[in-house]
Scaffold this motif. Structure first.
Motif, PDB file in Angstrom:
ATOM      1  N   GLN A  62       0.725  -1.145   0.062  1.00  0.00           N
ATOM      2  CA  GLN A  62       0.087  -0.053   0.045  1.00  0.00           C
ATOM      3  C   GLN A  62       0.853   1.367   0.037  1.00  0.00           C
ATOM      4  OE1 GLN A  62      -2.043   1.512   3.527  1.00  0.00           O
ATOM      5  NE2 GLN A  62      -3.888   1.064   2.423  1.00  0.00           N
ATOM      6  N   TYR A  63       0.540   2.265  -0.732  1.00  0.00           N
ATOM      7  CA  TYR A  63       1.060   3.587  -0.819  1.00  0.00           C
ATOM      8  C   TYR A  63       0.337   4.805  -1.043  1.00  0.00           C
ATOM      9  CZ  TYR A  63       0.927   1.580  -5.688  1.00  0.00           C
ATOM     10  OH  TYR A  63       0.562   0.954  -6.926  1.00  0.00           O
ATOM     11  N   GLY A  64       0.860   5.876  -1.087  1.00  0.00           N
ATOM     12  CA  GLY A  64      -0.158   7.098  -1.240  1.00  0.00           C
ATOM     13  C   GLY A  64      -0.034   7.407  -2.472  1.00  0.00           C
ATOM     14  N   ALA A  65      -1.118   8.048  -3.262  1.00  0.00           N
ATOM     15  CA  ALA A  65      -1.175   8.407  -4.642  1.00  0.00           C
ATOM     16  C   ALA A  65      -2.220   9.552  -5.008  1.00  0.00           C
ATOM     17  CB  ALA A  65      -1.781   7.071  -5.417  1.00  0.00           C
ATOM     18  N   ILE A  66      -1.877  10.085  -6.071  1.00  0.00           N
ATOM     19  CA  ILE A  66      -3.046  11.208  -6.507  1.00  0.00           C
ATOM     20  C   ILE A  66      -3.561  10.792  -8.003  1.00  0.00           C
ATOM     21  CG2 ILE A  66      -3.169  13.448  -7.424  1.00  0.00           C
ATOM     22  CD1 ILE A  66      -2.432  13.532  -4.479  1.00  0.00           C
ATOM     23  N   ASP A  67      -4.630  10.663  -7.863  1.00  0.00           N
ATOM     24  CA  ASP A  67      -5.427  10.242  -9.130  1.00  0.00           C
ATOM     25  C   ASP A  67      -5.945  11.388  -9.849  1.00  0.00           C
ATOM     26  OD1 ASP A  67      -5.159   7.578  -8.685  1.00  0.00           O
ATOM     27  OD2 ASP A  67      -7.264   6.999  -8.279  1.00  0.00           O
ATOM     28  N   SER A  68      -5.503  11.895 -11.067  1.00  0.00           N
ATOM     29  CA  SER A  68      -5.945  12.604 -11.691  1.00  0.00           C
ATOM     30  C   SER A  68      -7.420  12.417 -12.983  1.00  0.00           C
ATOM     31  CB  SER A  68      -5.070  13.201 -13.065  1.00  0.00           C
ATOM     32  OG  SER A  68      -3.858  13.894 -11.866  1.00  0.00           O
ATOM     33  N   GLY A  69      -8.312  13.232 -12.879  1.00  0.00           N
ATOM     34  CA  GLY A  69      -9.476  12.885 -13.500  1.00  0.00           C
ATOM     35  C   GLY A  69     -10.218  14.133 -13.794  1.00  0.00           C
ATOM     36  N   TYR A  70     -11.517  13.995 -14.075  1.00  0.00           N
ATOM     37  CA  TYR A  70     -12.455  15.116 -14.408  1.00  0.00           C
ATOM     38  C   TYR A  70     -13.504  15.153 -13.294  1.00  0.00           C
ATOM     39  CZ  TYR A  70      -9.958  14.513 -18.644  1.00  0.00           C
ATOM     40  OH  TYR A  70      -9.132  14.431 -19.666  1.00  0.00           O
ATOM     41  N   THR A  71     -14.236  16.259 -13.476  1.00  0.00           N
ATOM     42  CA  THR A  71     -15.671  16.342 -12.643  1.00  0.00           C
ATOM     43  C   THR A  71     -16.629  16.184 -13.638  1.00  0.00           C
ATOM     44  OG1 THR A  71     -15.907  18.616 -13.150  1.00  0.00           O
ATOM     45  CG2 THR A  71     -14.678  18.331 -11.230  1.00  0.00           C
ATOM     46  N   VAL A 147       8.262   1.086   4.749  1.00  0.00           N
ATOM     47  CA  VAL A 147       9.238   0.504   3.920  1.00  0.00           C
ATOM     48  C   VAL A 147       9.200   1.571   2.381  1.00  0.00           C
ATOM     49  CG1 VAL A 147       9.683  -1.312   1.838  1.00  0.00           C
ATOM     50  CG2 VAL A 147       8.591  -1.862   4.206  1.00  0.00           C
ATOM     51  N   ALA A 148      10.454   1.623   2.006  1.00  0.00           N
ATOM     52  CA  ALA A 148      10.368   2.495   0.705  1.00  0.00           C
ATOM     53  C   ALA A 148       9.634   1.858  -0.475  1.00  0.00           C
ATOM     54  CB  ALA A 148      11.669   2.816   0.264  1.00  0.00           C
ATOM     55  N   ALA A 149       8.743   2.601  -1.287  1.00  0.00           N
ATOM     56  CA  ALA A 149       7.695   2.027  -2.060  1.00  0.00           C
ATOM     57  C   ALA A 149       8.705   1.083  -3.241  1.00  0.00           C
ATOM     58  CB  ALA A 149       7.099   2.924  -2.954  1.00  0.00           C
ATOM     59  N   LYS A 150       9.949   1.430  -3.538  1.00  0.00           N
ATOM     60  CA  LYS A 150      10.564   0.732  -4.369  1.00  0.00           C
ATOM     61  C   LYS A 150      11.040  -0.716  -3.954  1.00  0.00           C
ATOM     62  CE  LYS A 150      15.350   2.093  -3.651  1.00  0.00           C
ATOM     63  NZ  LYS A 150      15.913   0.760  -3.321  1.00  0.00           N
ATOM     64  N   ASP A 151      10.974  -0.931  -2.441  1.00  0.00           N
ATOM     65  CA  ASP A 151      11.366  -2.000  -1.935  1.00  0.00           C
ATOM     66  C   ASP A 151      10.125  -2.855  -1.118  1.00  0.00           C
ATOM     67  OD1 ASP A 151      14.020  -1.810  -2.284  1.00  0.00           O
ATOM     68  OD2 ASP A 151      14.213  -0.381  -0.475  1.00  0.00           O
ATOM     69  N   ALA A 152       8.951  -2.494  -1.593  1.00  0.00           N
ATOM     70  CA  ALA A 152       7.869  -3.363  -1.092  1.00  0.00           C
ATOM     71  C   ALA A 152       7.516  -4.489  -2.082  1.00  0.00           C
ATOM     72  CB  ALA A 152       6.445  -2.223  -1.251  1.00  0.00           C
ATOM     73  N   SER A 153       8.529  -5.292  -1.939  1.00  0.00           N
ATOM     74  CA  SER A 153       8.399  -6.671  -2.938  1.00  0.00           C
ATOM     75  C   SER A 153       7.504  -7.601  -2.472  1.00  0.00           C
ATOM     76  CB  SER A 153       9.909  -7.255  -2.640  1.00  0.00           C
ATOM     77  OG  SER A 153      10.306  -7.645  -1.278  1.00  0.00           O
ATOM     78  N   LYS A 154       6.653  -7.381  -1.246  1.00  0.00           N
ATOM     79  CA  LYS A 154       5.657  -8.637  -1.146  1.00  0.00           C
ATOM     80  C   LYS A 154       4.532  -8.359  -2.027  1.00  0.00           C
ATOM     81  CE  LYS A 154       7.307  -9.285   3.603  1.00  0.00           C
ATOM     82  NZ  LYS A 154       6.749  -9.303   5.092  1.00  0.00           N
ATOM     83  N   GLY A 155       4.147  -7.311  -2.512  1.00  0.00           N
ATOM     84  CA  GLY A 155       3.090  -6.797  -3.170  1.00  0.00           C
ATOM     85  C   GLY A 155       3.372  -6.994  -4.731  1.00  0.00           C
ATOM     86  N   PRO A 156       2.608  -6.479  -5.766  1.00  0.00           N
ATOM     87  CA  PRO A 156       2.722  -6.574  -6.915  1.00  0.00           C
ATOM     88  C   PRO A 156       3.703  -5.503  -7.429  1.00  0.00           C
ATOM     89  CG  PRO A 156       0.545  -5.911  -6.634  1.00  0.00           C
ATOM     90  CD  PRO A 156       1.250  -6.132  -5.421  1.00  0.00           C
ATOM     91  N   ASN A 165       7.214   8.185  -6.627  1.00  0.00           N
ATOM     92  CA  ASN A 165       8.490   8.283  -5.963  1.00  0.00           C
ATOM     93  C   ASN A 165       8.928   7.251  -5.256  1.00  0.00           C
ATOM     94  OD1 ASN A 165      10.444   8.892  -4.252  1.00  0.00           O
ATOM     95  ND2 ASN A 165       9.157  10.555  -3.022  1.00  0.00           N
ATOM     96  N   PRO A 166       9.965   6.242  -5.776  1.00  0.00           N
ATOM     97  CA  PRO A 166      10.506   5.205  -5.376  1.00  0.00           C
ATOM     98  C   PRO A 166      10.820   5.021  -3.812  1.00  0.00           C
ATOM     99  CG  PRO A 166      12.156   6.100  -6.555  1.00  0.00           C
ATOM    100  CD  PRO A 166      10.888   6.961  -6.813  1.00  0.00           C
ATOM    101  N   TYR A 167      11.231   6.213  -3.413  1.00  0.00           N
ATOM    102  CA  TYR A 167      11.678   6.263  -1.992  1.00  0.00           C
ATOM    103  C   TYR A 167      10.584   6.854  -0.980  1.00  0.00           C
ATOM    104  CZ  TYR A 167      15.728   6.650  -5.028  1.00  0.00           C
ATOM    105  OH  TYR A 167      16.572   6.430  -5.881  1.00  0.00           O
ATOM    106  N   GLY A 168       9.259   6.783  -1.519  1.00  0.00           N
ATOM    107  CA  GLY A 168       8.291   7.200  -0.411  1.00  0.00           C
ATOM    108  C   GLY A 168       7.681   6.277   0.254  1.00  0.00           C
ATOM    109  N   PHE A 169       6.913   6.332   1.338  1.00  0.00           N
ATOM    110  CA  PHE A 169       6.541   5.561   2.142  1.00  0.00           C
ATOM    111  C   PHE A 169       5.717   4.584   1.843  1.00  0.00           C
ATOM    112  CE2 PHE A 169       2.997   4.319   4.927  1.00  0.00           C
ATOM    113  CZ  PHE A 169       3.651   3.781   6.224  1.00  0.00           C
ATOM    114  N   ALA A 170       5.450   3.543   2.276  1.00  0.00           N
ATOM    115  CA  ALA A 170       4.820   2.143   1.656  1.00  0.00           C
ATOM    116  C   ALA A 170       4.797   1.370   2.841  1.00  0.00           C
ATOM    117  CB  ALA A 170       5.388   1.547   0.344  1.00  0.00           C
TER     118      ALA A 170
END
Length: 210
Positions: A62-71, A147-156, A165-170
């Motif tokens: 799991q990690y944080g994200a921003i989804d871009s889209g439309y109203t 875990v750093a996002a790039k090292d969250a190897s248990k998930g897909p 950001n490969p160094y962000g929180f996960a």
């Protein structure tokens, strides 16, 4: 090691789900501020609700994200979300609903999809759920928080096409088991999604899974 969480987390626009510590919740907020992720496609102007009797997944991250889209009137917007990813997942008693408001002559129209009833659950591989609110009873096996996002190897892994950001929180776990699931989401993607006993209906009025 197992960690169990009960209840729900609700913020005005951003809820981090399945986080068994206040410190972890704050850290995902920091990851978003650092520009953690961008969605690989533009999301619609309608959230949808998903409920399930149970969801059992292996290879969780799991990690944080921003989804871009439309109203709904076509303006560009963005939504902070938590991305929950599973290498594989089994879902019992799945319900998904979306309400389209203000249709001329009809008012609100609801679409409801149900699957995975009885002894044939919904099966998914490489499942990603972009959501901003979830409540459930949850148990994690061998969980790692921070875990750093790039090292969250248990998930897909971070979904192909995302800007991350490969160094962000996960965080990650060998297994996640949830019961009484209720969530609101902006997007769901999967490598495969087998919907046993699928039934879809469209009707006037507001009719939702919860």
């Amino acid at each position: 090691m197992e960690s169990q969480v009960r209840g729900g987390t609700r913020w005005k626009r951003f809820a981090v789900v399945m986080v068994p510590s206040v410190a972890a919740t704050a850290a995902i907020g920091v990851a978003l501020a650092q520009g953690a992720l961008a969605a690989s496609f533009s999301v619609s102007g309608q959230q949808f609700k998903v409920s399930a009797d149970s969801l059992t997944g292996t290879g969780f991250s799991q990690y944080g994200a921003i989804d871009s889209g439309y109203t709904l009137d076509g303006k560009k917007t963005a939504h902070p979300v938590a991305v929950s990813a599973f290498k594989s997942a089994s879902i019992k008693g799945l319900c998904q609903s979306v309400v389209t408001p203000d249709i001329p002559l009809l008012g609100s129209v609801s679409l409801i999809l149900k699957a995975g009833g009885g002894d044939k659950p919904v099966e998914a591989e490489n499942l990603y759920i972009d959501l901003d609110d979830l409540s459930a009873d949850a148990t994690f096996t061998n969980i790692d928080i921070g875990v750093a996002a790039k090292d969250a190897s248990k998930g897909p892994g971070i979904q192909k096409g995302d800007t991350a950001n490969p160094y962000g929180f996960a965080q990650q776990a060998d297994k996640a088991s949830l019961t009484g699931v209720k969530q609101t989401a902006w997007a769901t993607t999967a490598g495969t999604f087998k919907l046993s006993g699928l039934h879809m209906s469209v009707s006037q009025g507001v009719k939702e899974c919860f």
